[in-house]
Design a protein around this motif. Structure first.
Motif, PDB file in Angstrom:
ATOM      1  N   GLU A 278       0.804  -1.221   0.000  1.00 34.76           N
ATOM      2  CA  GLU A 278       0.000   0.000   0.000  1.00 34.76           C
ATOM      3  C   GLU A 278       0.841   1.277   0.000  1.00 34.76           C
ATOM      4  O   GLU A 278       0.558   2.207  -0.780  1.00 34.76           O
ATOM      5  N   PRO A 279       1.901   1.383   0.816  1.00 32.07           N
ATOM      6  CA  PRO A 279       2.682   2.631   0.792  1.00 32.07           C
ATOM      7  C   PRO A 279       3.358   2.870  -0.565  1.00 32.07           C
ATOM      8  O   PRO A 279       3.432   4.018  -1.011  1.00 32.07           O
ATOM      9  N   LEU A 280       3.838   1.796  -1.191  1.00 30.75           N
ATOM     10  CA  LEU A 280       4.481   1.954  -2.501  1.00 30.75           C
ATOM     11  C   LEU A 280       3.474   2.459  -3.523  1.00 30.75           C
ATOM     12  O   LEU A 280       3.750   3.400  -4.290  1.00 30.75           O
ATOM     13  N   ALA A 281       2.287   1.852  -3.542  1.00 30.17           N
ATOM     14  CA  ALA A 281       1.250   2.279  -4.482  1.00 30.17           C
ATOM     15  C   ALA A 281       0.817   3.716  -4.197  1.00 30.17           C
ATOM     16  O   ALA A 281       0.623   4.517  -5.128  1.00 30.17           O
ATOM     17  N   ARG A 282       0.683   4.054  -2.927  1.00 27.24           N
ATOM     18  CA  ARG A 282       0.204   5.389  -2.562  1.00 27.24           C
ATOM     19  C   ARG A 282       1.175   6.479  -3.015  1.00 27.24           C
ATOM     20  O   ARG A 282       0.766   7.489  -3.609  1.00 27.24           O
ATOM     21  N   PHE A 283       2.449   6.292  -2.729  1.00 30.24           N
ATOM     22  CA  PHE A 283       3.430   7.298  -3.140  1.00 30.24           C
ATOM     23  C   PHE A 283       3.566   7.339  -4.661  1.00 30.24           C
ATOM     24  O   PHE A 283       3.708   8.420  -5.255  1.00 30.24           O
ATOM     25  N   ALA A 284       3.517   6.175  -5.301  1.00 29.55           N
ATOM     26  CA  ALA A 284       3.614   6.148  -6.760  1.00 29.55           C
ATOM     27  C   ALA A 284       2.452   6.895  -7.398  1.00 29.55           C
ATOM     28  O   ALA A 284       2.630   7.676  -8.347  1.00 29.55           O
ATOM     29  N   GLU A 285       1.253   6.675  -6.876  1.00 30.42           N
ATOM     30  CA  GLU A 285       0.072   7.371  -7.399  1.00 30.42           C
ATOM     31  C   GLU A 285       0.207   8.886  -7.199  1.00 30.42           C
ATOM     32  O   GLU A 285      -0.144   9.683  -8.082  1.00 30.42           O
ATOM     33  N   LEU A 286       0.709   9.281  -6.049  1.00 28.89           N
ATOM     34  CA  LEU A 286       0.915  10.704  -5.770  1.00 28.89           C
ATOM     35  C   LEU A 286       1.890  11.318  -6.769  1.00 28.89           C
ATOM     36  O   LEU A 286       1.650  12.411  -7.309  1.00 28.89           O
ATOM     37  N   PHE A 287       2.986  10.622  -7.018  1.00 22.84           N
ATOM     38  CA  PHE A 287       4.000  11.136  -7.932  1.00 22.84           C
ATOM     39  C   PHE A 287       3.469  11.175  -9.362  1.00 22.84           C
ATOM     40  O   PHE A 287       3.768  12.102 -10.129  1.00 22.84           O
ATOM     41  N   ILE A 288       2.690  10.170  -9.751  1.00 16.24           N
ATOM     42  CA  ILE A 288       2.108  10.138 -11.097  1.00 16.24           C
ATOM     43  C   ILE A 288       1.143  11.297 -11.284  1.00 16.24           C
ATOM     44  O   ILE A 288       1.132  11.950 -12.341  1.00 16.24           O
ATOM     45  N   GLU A 289       0.350  11.590 -10.275  1.00 17.51           N
ATOM     46  CA  GLU A 289      -0.595  12.699 -10.380  1.00 17.51           C
ATOM     47  C   GLU A 289       0.135  14.019 -10.614  1.00 17.51           C
ATOM     48  O   GLU A 289      -0.323  14.869 -11.382  1.00 17.51           O
ATOM     49  N   ASP A 290       1.265  14.202  -9.961  1.00 20.61           N
ATOM     50  CA  ASP A 290       2.054  15.407 -10.190  1.00 20.61           C
ATOM     51  C   ASP A 290       2.545  15.440 -11.635  1.00 20.61           C
ATOM     52  O   ASP A 290       2.530  16.481 -12.288  1.00 20.61           O
ATOM     53  N   LYS A 291       2.970  14.287 -12.130  1.00 18.40           N
ATOM     54  CA  LYS A 291       3.456  14.193 -13.508  1.00 18.40           C
ATOM     55  C   LYS A 291       2.350  14.494 -14.504  1.00 18.40           C
ATOM     56  O   LYS A 291       2.566  15.183 -15.513  1.00 18.40           O
TER      57      LYS A 291
END
Length: 309
Positions: free
Chosen positions: A23-36
């Motif tokens: 869950e933490p990996l997915a959460r941070f990845a999703e956050l970073f993708i949204e910024d992108k």
């Protein structure tokens, strides 16, 4: 081509949800993708348009474009962590071990996405060989950039062609090869030319700014700062002294107006503009030799002109 951006974003999120089960990996990845996704996605657009140019008509191209964008995101994260010059980015606000880990995971995910888009084993092998070869070239260029010891135009261009321009090659060639075509040497060459033109434009912007991303204040050796250092004028010697650590940043930080005047007076700005235009003109010459581009040329140039504007 803007209508493809949501589809690329959907594929990026889909790959994260499928393979990042922690869950933490997915959460941070999703956050970073949204910024992108808040930025203009141009690398992925280049993949889609080259796929269409060379006869592709399926939806698998959006996975390939997502693979390219996932790698670009990972590369941006690592680049910002190395340079420490983008404090507003979410990966710079996350604990550094987490940001490094997410970037590393995204690198692997980008390769998995490229594998997933291929329609047969032969294409899968060709795409992965191409992707890995170009990413290794980019890694070599990034190391040269980190070392910051380029000494002349030749070493600068070698670094840029490896670090930045190969990523444009990856974006363009993924579309060409996914459409069932072999490696195209003209596409590869014009991707390099537009990559160099865009990097010189970036260097011009970063030369003239006066903050954490200032190439001058960071003592970053680019084609333009090298040009300034080579000035023989006594009144410009302080610039060379600063780059060779004989002056501190505190001694030059109040010289912004003098620095900007020097860039104008020495012809540094004109030099950068001419060099960028020279590579862009070569790109246009190469584009006009490929018949398949004809119906797509205006859209293609619009995407690229946004990148080097």
């Amino acid at each position: 081509m803007n209508d493809c951006i949501p589809l690329i974003g959907q594929q990026m999120h889909r790959m994260v949800r499928r393979f990042f089960t922690a869950e933490p990996l997915a959460r941070f990845a999703e956050l970073f993708i949204e910024d992108k996704l808040a930025e203009t996605i141009r690398f992925g657009q280049l993949t889609v348009i080259h796929y269409r140019m060379f006869g592709g008509n399926g939806h698998e191209v959006y996975e390939a474009a997502a693979a390219v964008e996932l790698f670009i995101l990972a590369s941006d994260i690592l680049d910002d962590l190395q340079d420490q010059d983008a404090p507003h980015k979410p990966w710079m606000q996350a604990p550094q071990p987490i940001a490094i880990h997410v970037a590393s995971a995204l690198l692997t995910l980008s390769q998995q996405a490229m594998l997933s888009c291929a329609t047969n084993d032969e294409m899968r092998l060709a795409l992965m060989e191409m992707m890995n070869r170009l990413l290794l070239q980019s890694a070599n260029g990034q190391m040269l950039d980190i070392m910051n010891d380029i000494v002349d135009e030749h070493s600068y261009l070698d670094m840029v062609k490896q670090k930045s321009a190969t990523l444009l090659q990856l974006a363009c060639m993924a579309g060409v090869m996914l459409a069932g075509q072999p490696w195209n040497s003209i596409v590869a060459e014009y991707a390099i030319e537009i990559g160099v033109a865009a990097q010189i434009q970036n260097d011009l912007r970063d030369l003239l700014r006066w903050d954490d991303k200032s190439d001058f204040l960071q003592r970053k050796r680019t084609l333009l700062t090298l040009y300034l250092i080579e000035s023989e004028s006594d009144e410009d010697r302080w610039i060379k002294d600063y780059f060779e650590n004989r002056l501190s940043i505190e001694e030059v930080v109040m010289k912004r107006e003098i620095f900007l005047e020097t860039c104008e007076r020495t012809g540094t700005i004109l030099y950068g503009s001419v060099m960028s235009r020279m590579h862009y003109n070569r790109f246009e010459e190469l584009v006009d030799t490929i018949q398949e581009i004809g119906p797509w040329k205006s859209t293609f140039l619009h995407i690229l002109n946004q990148k080097i504007a």
